[in-house]
Design a protein around this motif. Structure first.
Motif, short mmCIF file in Angstrom:
data_model
loop_
_atom_site.label_atom_id
_atom_site.label_comp_id
_atom_site.label_asym_id
_atom_site.label_seq_id
_atom_site.Cartn_x
_atom_site.Cartn_y
_atom_site.Cartn_z
N GLN A 134 6.78 -5.54 14.38
CA GLN A 134 7.08 -6.84 14.99
C GLN A 134 7.52 -6.69 16.44
OE1 GLN A 134 9.71 -9.19 12.63
NE2 GLN A 134 8.65 -8.77 10.72
N GLU A 187 9.84 -4.11 0.57
CA GLU A 187 8.53 -3.57 0.88
C GLU A 187 8.48 -2.12 0.43
OE1 GLU A 187 7.46 -3.85 4.93
OE2 GLU A 187 5.54 -2.80 4.71
N SER A 207 2.89 -9.64 -3.21
CA SER A 207 2.37 -10.21 -1.96
C SER A 207 2.37 -11.73 -1.97
CB SER A 207 0.95 -9.70 -1.70
OG SER A 207 0.10 -10.07 -2.78
N HIS A 244 4.24 -11.95 5.51
CA HIS A 244 4.71 -11.15 6.63
C HIS A 244 4.54 -11.88 7.95
CE1 HIS A 244 5.26 -7.75 3.96
NE2 HIS A 244 4.01 -7.86 3.54
#
Length: 602
Positions: A134, A187, A207, A244
């Motif tokens: 990120q 994760e 997910s 995400h």
């Protein structure tokens, strides 16, 4: 050798030169280290200041990302100021104070702020704990707002993550670990690999967005579509965003960039009510003591030179004192070592250091040397005496026969042969002792039974015992196997029996007993003879020593038998000892290991 040591070879001069060189090197090294250390300290201080600034900014940004307002930030500011030693002031964009670490006032603040604390507009830097995935986003990842998962959803995702991690570890053969994001979503990652995880371990439930995430993502997708429509992006209704926060959109590169910007803008709009408003950060200078640079001005140089000279002078003086105290006893030792061979000088021991130990050792060596010389003289005298007697007898009888005084009959020849055998026996004994002293005495060990050797030795002496009316007893307790030289061991037993029979009066008793002992066997020869005085026991195994000072052949042999016994027993790795009660009994004890060939000395 000269009486005085040349100055160039003097230990005192060498110590002085060594101390001067060491002092110069130490002073030079200290000066270099001081300058170098000061430079490094300045660099480290600068680096610490930058690290402190980054830590302050990151901590306050994290507070803003996880709180709706700045309420309660005063404690964080005080803690940061205490850890870093910096002055910290936090204000609004209009410079109204929010929190301060001390008594700083807004009017005294610098014109420019050190940083702007805004979790929605940050620049990701390594070492801030921000996920590298990120780093392209300017929104602090700790700002999660509506994406923060409640406890129930977190626990369900953790359960799924643990199952997936266990499957990956089993399939890939490498440990998998779980990382939990700031929102609480776990994760699973596989260590030391970038391979695609095993499809069989992939869980769709992991997910899939949770109920909380689904609401937040739906709101974000609506905001992204509105933004994309404003920028005339076709098919904006097909934009989807995963858990995400990555957009799923098929279009040109330019359209993809617009969608990415819209996602960023939509997230800011979503989070603006969940984070603290932007604030200005002011960090004042550190109150820590400044690092002082080494003063290399003329006055400072003079001080360094003066200090160096003083250190050299003190070092040389102390070294001279120590060297003189060291050299004085060494000279006494050298004088004692150069003394004539006949003199045994004792060196006074005045210190407890290495020199004192050396003096004591030399005194001990002198005493041992004196004792050795006395023993050598006594041994030469004893050997001469022992050899003179048979040689005198042989020469006397030969001279008598040559002069016609004695007839060379069988009796004379037998007497001469007896004297020759005695002479040969003394020489053989001396050869055995010489070989033992030189370390060349060789054994021929083999497996034998000690009781058999005892029987053979007793049989050889039984006739002599009966002639003296002495009772000879032999007793072996159990089977006594031993690995030793049978010839030498029989010689040991024979010498002990011969010695015991010689000193036992008629009507007495000699006992030969053997039994098992710890790690070997023990053999004892006990007689009821005259015994040995307590003061003579330490000398029993000395060469040519006899309890009878008259050295009569009737009461003593050559004086070598017991010395040979000790040498042969030690060659087998054993020990021999004696105890005696005068007028009652004497006991010689021999202890041998079971395998004398491995422990004995040659």
């Amino acid at each position: 050798m000269a009486g005085e040591v040349p100055l160039r070879n003097s230990l005192l001069l060498r110590l002085l030169l060594t101390s001067v060189v060491i002092s110069l090197l130490s002073i030079g090294a200290t000066a270099w280290l001081t300058v170098r250390g000061t430079s490094l300290a300045i660099e480290q201080e600068r680096g610490q200041v930058l690290a402190d600034d980054a830590a302050i900014q990151d901590t306050l940004t994290g507070f803003a990302a996880s709180h709706r307002s700045w309420a309660g930030v005063e404690r964080e500011v005080r803690d940061l100021a205490g850890r870093t030693g910096r002055g910290i002031v936090l204000t609004t964009r209009a410079r109204r104070p929010i929190a301060a670490s001390g008594r700083e006032r807004a009017g005294e603040l610098p014109v420019n702020a050190s940083a702007v604390i805004d979790p929605l507009h940050v620049t990701a830097r390594p070492g801030q704990g921000i996920d590298p995935k990120q780093q392209l986003s300017r929104i602090d990842p700790r700002a999660v707002g509506p994406y923060r998962l409640p406890a129930g959803e977190r626990e369900e995702l953790r359960r799924l993550a643990r199952a997936e991690a266990s499957c990956l570890s089993r399939v890939r053969g490498r440990p998998a670990y779980i990382i939990e994001g700031f929102s609480g979503r776990p994760e699973v990652r596989l260590s030391r690999t970038r391979d695609d995880p095993a499809p069989a371990c992939f869980s769709k439930d992991m997910s899939a967005p949770t109920r909380t995430e689904a609401r937040a993502l739906a709101e974000l997708e609506r905001l992204v579509r509105l933004c994309a429509e404003r920028h005339d992006v076709p098919s904006s209704g097909s934009v989807r965003i995963d858990v995400h926060l990555r957009p799923e959109y098929e279009g040109s590169e330019e359209e993809q960039m617009i969608v990415d910007e819209c996602v960023e803008e939509g997230r800011r709009e979503q989070l603006i009510g969940h984070v603290a408003p932007a604030a200005l950060l002011f960090v004042t200078d550190s109150p820590r003591a400044a690092v002082r640079v080494v003063d290399l001005s003329p006055s400072g140089t003079l001080r360094i030179v003066g200090t160096t000279t003083s250190v050299l002078a003190v070092t040389a003086a102390l070294t001279a004192v120590v060297a003189v105290r060291l050299v004085r006893p060494l000279r006494a030792l050298a004088d004692a070592a150069r003394a004539p061979a006949g003199q045994h000088i004792r060196i006074p021991v005045t210190t407890k250091d290495e020199t004192g130990y050396l003096a004591a050792a030399l005194n001990d060596l002198s005493e041992r040397r004196e004792r050795t010389e006395e023993q050598r003289r006594a041994m030469v005298s004893d050997i001469a005496h022992e050899l003179r007697t048979p040689l005198t007898n042989i020469r006397g009888w030969l001279d008598a026969a040559q002069d016609g005084i004695a007839e060379p009959d069988s009796a004379l020849l037998a007497s001469l042969q007896e004297e020759a055998h005695l002479l040969q026996h003394i020489i053989d004994d001396l050869q055995v002792l010489a070989a033992a002293d030189a370390g060349t005495l060789r054994l021929s060990p083999r497996d034998v039974r000690l009781q058999n050797l005892m029987g053979q030795a007793a049989a050889a002496h039984r006739t002599g015992a009966e002639a003296k009316n002495v009772e000879l007893l032999v007793h072996a307790v159990g089977d006594l196997p031993i690995h030793a030289d049978p010839v030498r061991l029989r010689q040991v037993i024979g010498n002990l029996l011969s010695n015991a029979l010689r000193h036992t009066p008629p009507g007495g008793r000699v006992a030969l007993v053997a039994h098992h002992a710890a790690e070997g066997v023990e053999l004892r020869v006990t007689d009821t003879g005259t015994g040995i005085r307590a003061e003579d026991l330490p000398r029993v195994f000395d060469r040519f020593w006899r309890g009878d000072l008259s050295r009569s052949r009737k009461t003593g042999g050559s004086g070598l038998g017991l010395s040979i016994v000790r040498q042969l027993v030690r060659a087998h790795g054993g020990e021999v000892s004696v105890t005696s009660v005068p007028g009652t009994e004497t006991v010689f004890t021999v202890r041998l290991p079971r395998d004398a060939s491995r422990t004995g000395r040659p």
